[in-house]
Write a protein that holds these residues in place. Structure first.
Motif, short mmCIF file in Angstrom:
data_model
loop_
_atom_site.label_atom_id
_atom_site.label_comp_id
_atom_site.label_asym_id
_atom_site.label_seq_id
_atom_site.Cartn_x
_atom_site.Cartn_y
_atom_site.Cartn_z
N MET A 138 68.52 49.08 21.10
CA MET A 138 68.71 48.45 22.26
C MET A 138 69.75 47.38 22.20
O MET A 138 69.90 46.83 21.03
N LEU A 139 70.56 47.17 22.87
CA LEU A 139 71.86 46.29 22.65
C LEU A 139 71.68 44.83 23.37
O LEU A 139 71.20 44.95 24.67
N SER A 140 71.54 43.74 22.71
CA SER A 140 71.61 42.44 23.13
C SER A 140 72.85 42.07 23.88
O SER A 140 73.87 42.57 23.79
N MET A 141 72.87 41.08 24.78
CA MET A 141 73.80 40.35 25.41
C MET A 141 75.04 39.97 24.54
O MET A 141 76.18 40.01 24.51
N GLU A 142 74.20 39.52 23.24
CA GLU A 142 75.25 39.06 22.16
C GLU A 142 76.19 40.35 21.51
O GLU A 142 77.29 40.39 21.28
N ASP A 143 75.22 41.64 21.46
CA ASP A 143 75.89 42.64 20.91
C ASP A 143 77.08 43.02 22.11
O ASP A 143 78.06 43.40 21.52
N LEU A 144 76.86 43.10 23.52
CA LEU A 144 77.75 43.42 24.27
C LEU A 144 79.11 42.33 24.17
O LEU A 144 80.16 42.90 24.41
N GLN A 145 78.71 41.20 24.13
CA GLN A 145 79.81 40.04 24.20
C GLN A 145 80.62 40.44 22.74
O GLN A 145 81.73 40.21 23.05
N ALA A 146 80.11 40.67 21.81
CA ALA A 146 80.91 40.96 20.63
C ALA A 146 82.15 42.19 20.79
O ALA A 146 83.10 41.97 20.03
N GLN A 147 81.84 42.69 21.94
CA GLN A 147 83.08 43.79 21.97
C GLN A 147 84.15 43.23 22.82
O GLN A 147 85.24 44.04 23.08
#
Length: 310
Positions: free
Chosen positions: A177-186
């Motif tokens: 699962m991808l957290s919002m932090e994972d997505l923001q890091a993109q």
């Protein structure tokens, strides 16, 4: 990914506004709108002798790969290619709507001795052929999910593109699962991706990457689930990597992008974006040299079928 803002009670616009190119180095990327679009540009390069190391983390770092992928996702890889580098910058535009690996078992080596019945012959060993190494079966997944009327329920990882028998996944075989932090890091720090996704009714995201055993091809599946099917459609319609897209053979309601390397020793990439019900799916294929669109077509079909049938 670019998105325009709908009036209350209406869904998002059916098509993105066309805009001229933002940079000379990347003819595919549209510039960000003043009110609704924000862009992050990632320039990628890796030295000829440098290889990244796979991580057990769900979302490996983009360092060392420098490859275009959905919203800039980049993954570490071990031994995939001797040289992994691209020379072009890829800009991804995004906007708001209007008001585990496998275990290898060591083979057992055995030998049997047989004695001759003749008095003149001494016992001589007869070696038994050694079986080749075998790959342990991948553990059965316990994830559950179902789809009805385009609405996907259960664990989103259940709908990720299945890993074929001739491939091995990075990290957990179930994906992550991808957290919002994972997505923001993109994205760059100037992009508030949470605000953008929330404006579309975003719920959750998941991803998984696997490598084919030919050692030359990596495929990543990433899913984003939304609260309404029309919002997912709007997000998909206004997501992209430039104006130069192509149709996906055998998959309606989807589009693809190709990134060819300047040299055949470098890594090229294909990216496909589609939508099924309330889920937007994005497939990225990385391969040495000029990528073959057939690789993307096959992966997009399999992901669409998974989301359609469960």
């Amino acid at each position: 990914m670019s998105v325009s803002e709908p009036t209350p009670g209406q869904g998002p616009a059916a098509a993105p506004a066309q805009q001229p190119s933002a940079t000379e180095s990347n003819p595919f990327a549209p510039p960000a709108s003043e009110n609704t679009e924000v862009a992050s540009e990632k320039t990628e390069a890796a030295s000829e002798n440098t290889e990244a190391v796979p991580s057990d983390a769900p979302q490996p770092s983009a360092a060392g790969r420098g490859l275009p992928r959905a919203a800039g996702v980049a993954l570490a890889v071990a031994g995939l290619l001797a040289v992994t580098a691209t020379s072009a910058a890829v800009t991804v535009v995004v906007g708001r709507p209007d008001p585990a690996g496998r275990a290898v078992a060591a083979p057992a080596v055995t030998a049997s001795a047989s004695a001759s019945a003749s008095a003149s012959a001494s016992p001589s060993p007869t070696p038994t052929p050694t079986p080749p190494p075998t790959v342990a079966p991948r553990p059965a997944s316990t994830l559950q999910g179902s789809v009805s009327g385009g609405k996907h329920s259960g664990d989103l990882r259940y709908f990720l593109l299945p890993v074929p028998d001739n491939a091995d996944p990075y990290g957990s075989p179930d994906g992550a699962m991808l957290s919002m932090e994972d997505l923001q890091a993109q994205y760059s720090d100037s992009v508030d991706i949470k605000e953008v996704l929330d404006s579309w009714g975003f719920k959750d995201a998941a991803g998984r990457t696997y490598r084919l055993r030919d050692g030359k091809t990596e495929i990543r599946s990433e899913l984003k689930r939304f609260g309404r099917t029309d919002r997912a459609q709007g997000f998909a319609d206004h997501s992209g990597y430039g104006d130069d897209s192509f149709d996906i053979d055998g998959v309606s309601n989807a589009k693809g992008y190709i990134f060819k390397p300047k040299e055949q020793a470098y890594t090229g990439a294909l990216i496909g974006i589609g939508v099924v019900g309330d889920v937007v799916y994005e497939i990225t294929v990385e391969v040495q040299g000029d990528p073959d669109k057939a690789l993307l077509f096959d992966a997009m079909k399999r992901e669409r079928d998974r989301l359609t049938n469960g």
